[in-house]
Design a protein around this motif. Structure first.
Motif, PDB file in Angstrom:
ATOM      1  N   HIS A   1     -14.733 -10.783  -1.123  1.00  0.00           N
ATOM      2  CA  HIS A   1     -13.587 -10.295  -0.539  1.00  0.00           C
ATOM      3  C   HIS A   1     -13.488 -10.329   0.831  1.00  0.00           C
ATOM      4  N   PHE A   2     -12.300 -10.972   1.351  1.00  0.00           N
ATOM      5  CA  PHE A   2     -12.299 -11.211   2.995  1.00  0.00           C
ATOM      6  C   PHE A   2     -10.800 -10.691   3.281  1.00  0.00           C
ATOM      7  N   GLY A   3     -10.911 -10.141   4.623  1.00  0.00           N
ATOM      8  CA  GLY A   3      -9.623  -9.890   5.040  1.00  0.00           C
ATOM      9  C   GLY A   3      -8.940 -10.821   6.092  1.00  0.00           C
ATOM     10  N   MET A   4      -7.740 -10.691   6.104  1.00  0.00           N
ATOM     11  CA  MET A   4      -6.777 -11.645   7.000  1.00  0.00           C
ATOM     12  C   MET A   4      -6.147 -11.125   7.820  1.00  0.00           C
TER      13      MET A   4
ATOM     14  N   TYR B   1      -9.137  -1.672  -0.261  1.00  0.00           N
ATOM     15  CA  TYR B   1      -7.835  -2.636   0.353  1.00  0.00           C
ATOM     16  C   TYR B   1      -7.201  -3.115  -0.631  1.00  0.00           C
ATOM     17  N   GLU B   2      -7.074  -2.588  -1.991  1.00  0.00           N
ATOM     18  CA  GLU B   2      -6.582  -3.080  -3.276  1.00  0.00           C
ATOM     19  C   GLU B   2      -5.314  -3.202  -3.086  1.00  0.00           C
ATOM     20  N   ASP B   3      -4.392  -2.418  -2.492  1.00  0.00           N
ATOM     21  CA  ASP B   3      -3.011  -2.558  -2.292  1.00  0.00           C
ATOM     22  C   ASP B   3      -2.388  -3.834  -1.341  1.00  0.00           C
ATOM     23  N   ALA B   4      -3.587  -4.280  -0.614  1.00  0.00           N
ATOM     24  CA  ALA B   4      -3.176  -5.200   0.303  1.00  0.00           C
ATOM     25  C   ALA B   4      -3.506  -6.599  -0.070  1.00  0.00           C
ATOM     26  N   CYS B   5      -3.936  -6.806  -1.550  1.00  0.00           N
ATOM     27  CA  CYS B   5      -4.394  -8.149  -1.869  1.00  0.00           C
ATOM     28  C   CYS B   5      -3.386  -8.989  -1.908  1.00  0.00           C
TER      29      CYS B   5
END
Ligand code: SF4
Length: 320
Positions: free
Chosen positions: A226-229, A260-264
């Motif tokens: 899982h990575f953040g952008m 962060y599920e909502d921001a996938c």
């Protein structure tokens, strides 16, 4: 097999090499040890055609000598390696250049002390580069030898002994290259073309070649990442990998998925070594780590892996 038959088989192999082998490959036309070494490192895990047409010339244009490579930053080397995968190879290449900027040693014993050089690469450098009378065993040669001598389940040590036994000491370099090409072009894993093989007359395994070659089945490990952008003014946040195969490269920050599920933005599949990855990318406003901002326009030259490039592609597609 009599001595005469043995010699005739070696000659037959060399005759085939002169007319049918892959002599036009760029690293076959040079005597520059560094260039030969570079080709050997690039060819580990990467297709010959991709290395020959793309990565090898591009790398040598930028770093034509070991000395030039030794003065480059690791980031510069990684950026040229981008897309080749297995970045540890690039790191080892860079470290080796820094250890021997004036040239590589010329014995297997000394070459083996350098990072990323194992028995095969050391022998290949001595045979193809320094033209020494040493045998070489890679997967292609191992298969040819096992079949030719009808050695079932031969261990690595036995294969090297067979290579020594078969070595043509008068033309060792061409002999090794010929065996390698024969394995890649004729004595292939499936359906070897025994009818057009120069070793066919004396080959002990030709009646049942499958008996002497068993492909190791790969055991895969499935994993989710899982990575953040985080994007600001056309740049995205990256952090330096601290470990693993991407050590010292830039990557997207890792996240705990459930927060962060909502921001996938979506996910994609990626395979590397024995891992089958499912990678999720999330849009985030900020990152709690020391970050390096990379401009979107620099993604082809930044030291990032193809995995990170895929994540960026996913992000760009989400904007459409
Ligand atoms: S004769 Fe057939 S099995 Fe034997 S080395 Fe040649 S291609 Fe391989």
């Amino acid at each position: 097999m009599t001595k005469l038959q043995f010699k005739a088989t070696q000659e037959s192999l060399l005759g085939w090499y002169e007319t049918d082998a892959r002599n036009s490959l760029p690293w076959r036309k040079t005597s520059d040890i560094y260039h030969i070494y570079l080709s050997e490192i690039m060819l580990q895990q990467t297709q010959v055609s991709r290395v020959a047409s793309e990565y090898y010339p591009k790398f040598l244009q930028k770093f034509p000598t070991l000395s030039a490579l030794s003065k480059a930053s690791l980031e510069e080397v990684f950026s040229l390696w981008s897309g080749l995968g297995y970045y540890r190879r690039a790191k080892n290449l860079h470290s080796t250049a820094q250890l021997c900027p004036e040239g590589l040693p010329d014995t297997p014993k000394d070459l083996l002390k350098l990072p990323g050089i194992g028995r095969y690469t050391a022998s290949a450098i001595c045979s193809f580069g320094y033209k020494q009378s040493v045998s070489v065993v890679d997967t292609n040669i191992a298969r040819v030898l096992a079949r030719f001598f009808a050695e079932k389940d031969a261990k690595e040590k036995e294969l090297w002994s067979l290579a020594d036994k078969f070595l043509n000491t008068k033309n060792p370099t061409e002999h090794n290259l010929a065996l390698m090409d024969l394995g890649a072009m004729v004595c292939m894993p499936k359906n070897p073309d025994c009818d057009s093989c120069p070793l066919s007359k004396e080959c002990l395994g030709k009646e049942n070649p499958d008996l002497y070659y068993k492909k190791k089945s790969k055991v895969y490990v499935d994993k989710e990442l899982h990575f953040g952008m985080c994007v600001k003014e056309n740049s995205f946040a990256t952090v330096k990998s601290q470990e693993g195969m991407y050590k010292d490269m830039l990557k997207l920050p890792s996240l705990e998925a459930h927060r962060y599920e909502d921001a996938c933005l979506g996910d994609f599949k990626h395979s590397v070594t024995h891992f089958r990855l499912k990678v999720f990318v999330y849009l985030v406003d900020e990152v709690q780590e020391d970050v390096t901002w990379v401009n979107m326009q620099d993604i082809d030259t930044a030291p990032i892996s193809s995995l990170t490039q895929k994540a960026l592609k996913l992000y760009k597609e989400s904007l459409v």
